[in-house]
Motif scaffolding. Structure first.
Motif, PDB file in Angstrom:
ATOM      1  N   LYS A  72     -48.452 -29.579 -18.640  1.00 46.99           N
ATOM      2  CA  LYS A  72     -47.533 -28.992 -19.626  1.00 46.99           C
ATOM      3  C   LYS A  72     -46.130 -29.581 -19.481  1.00 46.99           C
ATOM      4  O   LYS A  72     -45.484 -29.917 -20.477  1.00 46.99           O
ATOM      5  CB  LYS A  72     -47.492 -27.475 -19.463  1.00 46.99           C
ATOM      6  N   GLY A  77     -44.959 -28.777 -24.813  1.00 44.71           N
ATOM      7  CA  GLY A  77     -45.858 -27.858 -25.498  1.00 44.71           C
ATOM      8  C   GLY A  77     -45.127 -26.642 -26.007  1.00 44.71           C
ATOM      9  O   GLY A  77     -43.934 -26.473 -25.791  1.00 44.71           O
ATOM     10  N   SER A  78     -45.867 -25.794 -26.701  1.00 47.78           N
ATOM     11  CA  SER A  78     -45.298 -24.546 -27.211  1.00 47.78           C
ATOM     12  C   SER A  78     -46.411 -23.541 -27.410  1.00 47.78           C
ATOM     13  O   SER A  78     -47.592 -23.867 -27.311  1.00 47.78           O
ATOM     14  CB  SER A  78     -44.572 -24.789 -28.539  1.00 47.78           C
ATOM     15  N   GLY A  79     -46.008 -22.315 -27.709  1.00 50.22           N
ATOM     16  CA  GLY A  79     -46.975 -21.290 -28.033  1.00 50.22           C
ATOM     17  C   GLY A  79     -47.299 -20.326 -26.910  1.00 50.22           C
ATOM     18  O   GLY A  79     -47.707 -19.215 -27.175  1.00 50.22           O
ATOM     19  N   VAL A  80     -47.101 -20.732 -25.662  1.00 50.15           N
ATOM     20  CA  VAL A  80     -47.416 -19.849 -24.537  1.00 50.15           C
ATOM     21  C   VAL A  80     -46.310 -18.822 -24.339  1.00 50.15           C
ATOM     22  O   VAL A  80     -46.571 -17.658 -24.087  1.00 50.15           O
ATOM     23  CB  VAL A  80     -47.649 -20.669 -23.247  1.00 50.15           C
ATOM     24  N   TRP A  81     -45.058 -19.253 -24.483  1.00 44.78           N
ATOM     25  CA  TRP A  81     -43.909 -18.393 -24.219  1.00 44.78           C
ATOM     26  C   TRP A  81     -43.085 -18.131 -25.480  1.00 44.78           C
ATOM     27  O   TRP A  81     -42.008 -17.592 -25.410  1.00 44.78           O
ATOM     28  CB  TRP A  81     -43.020 -19.012 -23.143  1.00 44.78           C
ATOM     29  N   PRO A  83     -42.211 -19.657 -29.808  1.00 40.77           N
ATOM     30  CA  PRO A  83     -42.342 -20.770 -30.743  1.00 40.77           C
ATOM     31  C   PRO A  83     -41.571 -22.037 -30.357  1.00 40.77           C
ATOM     32  O   PRO A  83     -41.869 -23.111 -30.870  1.00 40.77           O
ATOM     33  CB  PRO A  83     -41.794 -20.189 -32.047  1.00 40.77           C
ATOM     34  N   ARG A  85     -40.486 -25.347 -28.657  1.00 44.34           N
ATOM     35  CA  ARG A  85     -41.260 -26.388 -27.994  1.00 44.34           C
ATOM     36  C   ARG A  85     -40.517 -26.912 -26.776  1.00 44.34           C
ATOM     37  O   ARG A  85     -39.331 -27.216 -26.853  1.00 44.34           O
ATOM     38  CB  ARG A  85     -41.520 -27.533 -28.963  1.00 44.34           C
TER      39      ARG A  85
END
Length: 108
Positions: A72, A77-81, A83, A85
């Motif tokens: 990561k 990346g994005s989406g885990v924590w 919007p 990136r």
């Protein structure tokens, strides 16, 4: 007498290991600072990205966490924590630095 000596040696070894971990934490935090990680993260408080303590809590007990987080950090990346990136940190951050910082984060 043997038991007492063994206890003293074990305690000394434990204290030395604890000191080594403290040094590693300082090295890892310095690498995080040098590589710009602390512009978006902090140890205890969400900045732009999650706090390192929150990351450690989320991945505690996950045996694949180190590999996931190294990937990561390298790829972004994005989406885990949320919007926003996280930009990729490869190739401008050395793989060894990423691994040290990720291990430190997971140790919190």
């Amino acid at each position: 007498m043997k038991g007492v000596l063994l206890t003293i040696v074990s305690a000394s070894s434990f204290m030395m290991a604890g000191q080594a971990l403290a040094v590693d934490a300082k090295v890892a935090e310095a690498l995080a600072q040098k590589n710009g990680c602390l512009a978006c993260h902090s140890v205890a408080v969400k900045v732009i990205g999650p706090s390192y303590q929150d990351v450690a809590t989320k991945y505690r007990g996950d045996k694949t966490a180190e590999a996931k987080l190294i990937a990561k950090v390298k790829e972004g990346g994005s989406g885990v924590w949320g919007p926003l990136r996280m930009p990729p940190n490869s190739p401008h951050v050395k793989d060894e630095d990423i691994k040290i910082v990720v291990q430190w984060v997971l140790s919190l």
